[in-house]
Design a protein around this motif. Structure first.
Motif, PDB file in Angstrom:
ATOM      1  N   ASP A  25      38.901  52.511  22.004  1.00 49.95           N
ATOM      2  CA  ASP A  25      38.964  53.008  21.389  1.00 49.95           C
ATOM      3  C   ASP A  25      37.769  51.425  20.071  1.00 49.95           C
ATOM      4  O   ASP A  25      36.835  51.704  19.263  1.00 49.95           O
ATOM      5  N   LEU A  26      37.258  50.668  20.710  1.00 51.73           N
ATOM      6  CA  LEU A  26      36.338  49.842  20.822  1.00 51.73           C
ATOM      7  C   LEU A  26      35.032  50.048  20.483  1.00 51.73           C
ATOM      8  O   LEU A  26      34.724  51.074  20.859  1.00 51.73           O
ATOM      9  N   SER A  27      33.576  49.789  19.684  1.00 49.30           N
ATOM     10  CA  SER A  27      32.535  49.783  19.356  1.00 49.30           C
ATOM     11  C   SER A  27      32.174  48.820  20.315  1.00 49.30           C
ATOM     12  O   SER A  27      30.970  49.431  21.373  1.00 49.30           O
ATOM     13  N   LEU A  28      32.314  48.127  21.057  1.00 53.90           N
ATOM     14  CA  LEU A  28      31.350  47.132  22.003  1.00 53.90           C
ATOM     15  C   LEU A  28      33.046  46.150  22.784  1.00 53.90           C
ATOM     16  O   LEU A  28      33.251  45.727  22.131  1.00 53.90           O
ATOM     17  N   ILE A  29      31.979  45.967  23.985  1.00 57.43           N
ATOM     18  CA  ILE A  29      32.723  44.630  24.934  1.00 57.43           C
ATOM     19  C   ILE A  29      31.223  43.976  25.134  1.00 57.43           C
ATOM     20  O   ILE A  29      30.774  44.101  25.840  1.00 57.43           O
ATOM     21  N   VAL A  30      32.233  42.588  25.066  1.00 53.26           N
ATOM     22  CA  VAL A  30      31.118  41.672  26.098  1.00 53.26           C
ATOM     23  C   VAL A  30      31.631  40.537  26.504  1.00 53.26           C
ATOM     24  O   VAL A  30      32.774  39.703  26.327  1.00 53.26           O
ATOM     25  N   PRO A  31      31.377  40.427  27.661  1.00 51.34           N
ATOM     26  CA  PRO A  31      32.308  39.769  28.403  1.00 51.34           C
ATOM     27  C   PRO A  31      31.541  38.722  28.604  1.00 51.34           C
ATOM     28  O   PRO A  31      29.760  38.740  29.038  1.00 51.34           O
ATOM     29  N   ILE A  32      32.290  37.235  29.305  1.00 55.92           N
ATOM     30  CA  ILE A  32      31.832  36.305  29.432  1.00 55.92           C
ATOM     31  C   ILE A  32      31.883  35.374  30.860  1.00 55.92           C
ATOM     32  O   ILE A  32      32.936  34.947  29.833  1.00 55.92           O
ATOM     33  N   PHE A  33      32.036  36.152  31.172  1.00 59.82           N
ATOM     34  CA  PHE A  33      33.233  35.582  32.456  1.00 59.82           C
ATOM     35  C   PHE A  33      32.451  35.320  33.577  1.00 59.82           C
ATOM     36  O   PHE A  33      32.485  35.423  35.013  1.00 59.82           O
ATOM     37  N   THR A  34      31.417  34.046  34.512  1.00 62.28           N
ATOM     38  CA  THR A  34      30.968  34.079  35.828  1.00 62.28           C
ATOM     39  C   THR A  34      32.140  33.869  36.593  1.00 62.28           C
ATOM     40  O   THR A  34      32.373  32.953  36.931  1.00 62.28           O
ATOM     41  N   MET A  35      31.030  34.400  37.915  1.00 62.98           N
ATOM     42  CA  MET A  35      32.836  34.542  39.548  1.00 62.98           C
ATOM     43  C   MET A  35      33.706  35.496  38.743  1.00 62.98           C
ATOM     44  O   MET A  35      33.257  35.796  38.188  1.00 62.98           O
ATOM     45  N   SER A  36      34.242  34.591  39.597  1.00 60.56           N
ATOM     46  CA  SER A  36      35.869  34.826  38.711  1.00 60.56           C
ATOM     47  C   SER A  36      36.419  35.724  40.017  1.00 60.56           C
ATOM     48  O   SER A  36      35.321  36.612  40.709  1.00 60.56           O
ATOM     49  N   LYS A  37      37.257  36.287  39.470  1.00 61.02           N
ATOM     50  CA  LYS A  37      38.332  37.579  40.106  1.00 61.02           C
ATOM     51  C   LYS A  37      37.914  38.899  39.199  1.00 61.02           C
ATOM     52  O   LYS A  37      39.416  37.971  38.020  1.00 61.02           O
ATOM     53  N   ILE A  38      38.030  40.020  39.128  1.00 58.71           N
ATOM     54  CA  ILE A  38      38.770  41.556  37.987  1.00 58.71           C
ATOM     55  C   ILE A  38      39.466  42.256  39.126  1.00 58.71           C
ATOM     56  O   ILE A  38      39.140  42.547  40.010  1.00 58.71           O
ATOM     57  N   GLU A  39      40.828  41.972  38.346  1.00 58.89           N
ATOM     58  CA  GLU A  39      41.500  43.143  39.470  1.00 58.89           C
ATOM     59  C   GLU A  39      41.313  44.304  39.569  1.00 58.89           C
ATOM     60  O   GLU A  39      40.322  44.735  38.641  1.00 58.89           O
ATOM     61  N   LYS A  40      41.963  44.825  40.232  1.00 56.22           N
ATOM     62  CA  LYS A  40      41.176  46.937  39.923  1.00 56.22           C
ATOM     63  C   LYS A  40      41.712  47.173  38.932  1.00 56.22           C
ATOM     64  O   LYS A  40      40.927  48.130  38.642  1.00 56.22           O
ATOM     65  N   ALA A  41      42.929  47.574  38.621  1.00 59.05           N
ATOM     66  CA  ALA A  41      43.356  48.323  37.479  1.00 59.05           C
ATOM     67  C   ALA A  41      42.628  47.578  36.326  1.00 59.05           C
ATOM     68  O   ALA A  41      41.743  48.315  35.403  1.00 59.05           O
ATOM     69  N   GLU A  42      42.568  46.357  35.867  1.00 56.20           N
ATOM     70  CA  GLU A  42      41.399  45.613  35.095  1.00 56.20           C
ATOM     71  C   GLU A  42      39.457  46.622  34.786  1.00 56.20           C
ATOM     72  O   GLU A  42      39.138  46.931  34.041  1.00 56.20           O
ATOM     73  N   ALA A  43      39.394  46.775  36.310  1.00 59.21           N
ATOM     74  CA  ALA A  43      37.575  47.232  36.821  1.00 59.21           C
ATOM     75  C   ALA A  43      37.916  48.890  36.294  1.00 59.21           C
ATOM     76  O   ALA A  43      36.836  49.236  35.755  1.00 59.21           O
ATOM     77  N   GLU A  44      38.922  48.816  36.932  1.00 61.85           N
ATOM     78  CA  GLU A  44      39.267  50.639  36.511  1.00 61.85           C
ATOM     79  C   GLU A  44      38.944  51.204  34.517  1.00 61.85           C
ATOM     80  O   GLU A  44      38.076  52.143  34.083  1.00 61.85           O
ATOM     81  N   ASN A  45      39.424  50.247  34.444  1.00 62.00           N
ATOM     82  CA  ASN A  45      39.751  50.515  32.545  1.00 62.00           C
ATOM     83  C   ASN A  45      38.335  50.251  32.090  1.00 62.00           C
ATOM     84  O   ASN A  45      38.391  51.436  30.751  1.00 62.00           O
ATOM     85  N   LEU A  46      37.886  49.181  32.898  1.00 60.57           N
ATOM     86  CA  LEU A  46      36.773  48.751  31.808  1.00 60.57           C
ATOM     87  C   LEU A  46      35.472  50.005  31.842  1.00 60.57           C
ATOM     88  O   LEU A  46      35.353  49.867  30.929  1.00 60.57           O
ATOM     89  N   THR A  47      35.264  50.235  33.325  1.00 58.41           N
ATOM     90  CA  THR A  47      34.432  51.175  33.294  1.00 58.41           C
ATOM     91  C   THR A  47      34.963  52.036  32.765  1.00 58.41           C
ATOM     92  O   THR A  47      33.372  52.820  32.013  1.00 58.41           O
ATOM     93  N   LYS A  48      35.954  53.022  32.789  1.00 59.61           N
ATOM     94  CA  LYS A  48      36.266  53.788  32.099  1.00 59.61           C
ATOM     95  C   LYS A  48      36.020  54.163  30.562  1.00 59.61           C
ATOM     96  O   LYS A  48      35.139  55.304  29.899  1.00 59.61           O
ATOM     97  N   ALA A  49      36.211  53.000  30.379  1.00 56.31           N
ATOM     98  CA  ALA A  49      36.381  52.436  28.887  1.00 56.31           C
ATOM     99  C   ALA A  49      34.322  52.875  28.528  1.00 56.31           C
ATOM    100  O   ALA A  49      34.322  53.450  26.980  1.00 56.31           O
ATOM    101  N   VAL A  50      33.635  52.453  28.495  1.00 56.25           N
ATOM    102  CA  VAL A  50      32.328  51.512  28.743  1.00 56.25           C
ATOM    103  C   VAL A  50      31.458  53.817  29.059  1.00 56.25           C
ATOM    104  O   VAL A  50      31.043  54.035  28.529  1.00 56.25           O
ATOM    105  N   ALA A  51      32.030  54.308  29.696  1.00 63.67           N
ATOM    106  CA  ALA A  51      31.495  55.986  30.754  1.00 63.67           C
ATOM    107  C   ALA A  51      32.424  56.057  29.237  1.00 63.67           C
ATOM    108  O   ALA A  51      31.822  57.936  29.199  1.00 63.67           O
ATOM    109  N   GLY A  52      33.393  55.864  28.718  1.00 68.97           N
ATOM    110  CA  GLY A  52      33.513  57.109  27.950  1.00 68.97           C
ATOM    111  C   GLY A  52      32.601  56.817  26.352  1.00 68.97           C
ATOM    112  O   GLY A  52      33.391  57.715  25.478  1.00 68.97           O
TER     113      GLY A  52
END
Length: 215
Positions: free
Chosen positions: A50-77
């Motif tokens: 439901d957001l207008s904008l997401i700003v990631p500032i997270f160099t390297m690190s690890k993202i869980e599969k479910a987190e990445a899936e939800n994020l990319t779906k939100a942007v695709a939406g």
């Protein structure tokens, strides 16, 4: 009111907390309601759709599969995504879905902190209005980039620090679509102090507002 989420953390050498504070101030001034988070679990929250904008500032690190899936779906939406330097394009190296969305991945910065030139590639784009080529001192990012990106600014490698890339013209700033979502990225901004650079800050702020979903 427009709504934004800033998720910051990861490698401390990119000043994630300081950069997040700058973005938060800009977004407040530009009329957004802003949430802050310091864990990648924020990307798995269903409410980000439901957001207008997401700003990631997270160099390297690890993202869980479910987190990445939800994020990319939100942007695709339709949720916008915008960010800078390694906080966005050297994040989550194992996640090809995330990289596909961003449109580029950092692979090298020959010479580390050096002087180079940023050249405007699309003078007609509103993000670049009034900006001409300018000198810059920082890491000169060598990227693997998506050919579908709409490139707004580039830099040319001299070959001084890696002779085999002499003359390579590399995207520095681009925008793109990911599904219905707008994505904006600038490879400038190794440290928070670089946000004091007028051209860098102008492009970043305009690009962030361009990426945000229209309400």
């Amino acid at each position: 009111m427009k709504t934004a989420l800033i998720v910051y953390g990861g490698w401390s050498g990119h000043d994630p907390e300081e950069c997040a504070a700058i973005y938060r101030r800009w977004l407040h001034e530009d009329g957004y309601s802003v949430r802050m988070a310091t864990e990648t679990s924020a990307f798995a929250d269903p409410s980000i759709h439901d957001l207008s904008l997401i700003v990631p500032i997270f160099t390297m690190s690890k993202i869980e599969k479910a987190e990445a899936e939800n994020l990319t779906k939100a942007v695709a939406g339709g949720v916008g995504l915008a960010g800078h330097h390694g906080g966005m394009s050297d994040a989550f190296r194992e996640s090809v879905d995330y990289q596909f969305m961003v449109g580029g991945q950092w692979v090298a910065h020959p010479g580390n902190i050096i002087d180079y030139t940023v050249d405007v590639a699309d003078v007609a784009d509103p993000v670049m209005e009034g900006i001409t080529s300018f000198p810059y001192t920082s890491e000169q990012y060598y990227m693997h980039v998506d050919p579908s990106n709409h490139v707004l600014a580039t830099t040319t490698f001299s070959g001084e620090h890696a002779p085999w890339i002499e003359g390579v013209v590399m995207p520095v700033v681009w925008k793109r679509l990911h599904g219905k979502g707008r994505v904006f990225h600038s490879t400038l901004g190794h440290r928070a102090k670089e946000f004091e650079h007028r051209e860098m800050a102008t492009m970043m702020r305009r690009g962030m507002n361009w990426a945000a979903r229209e309400e």
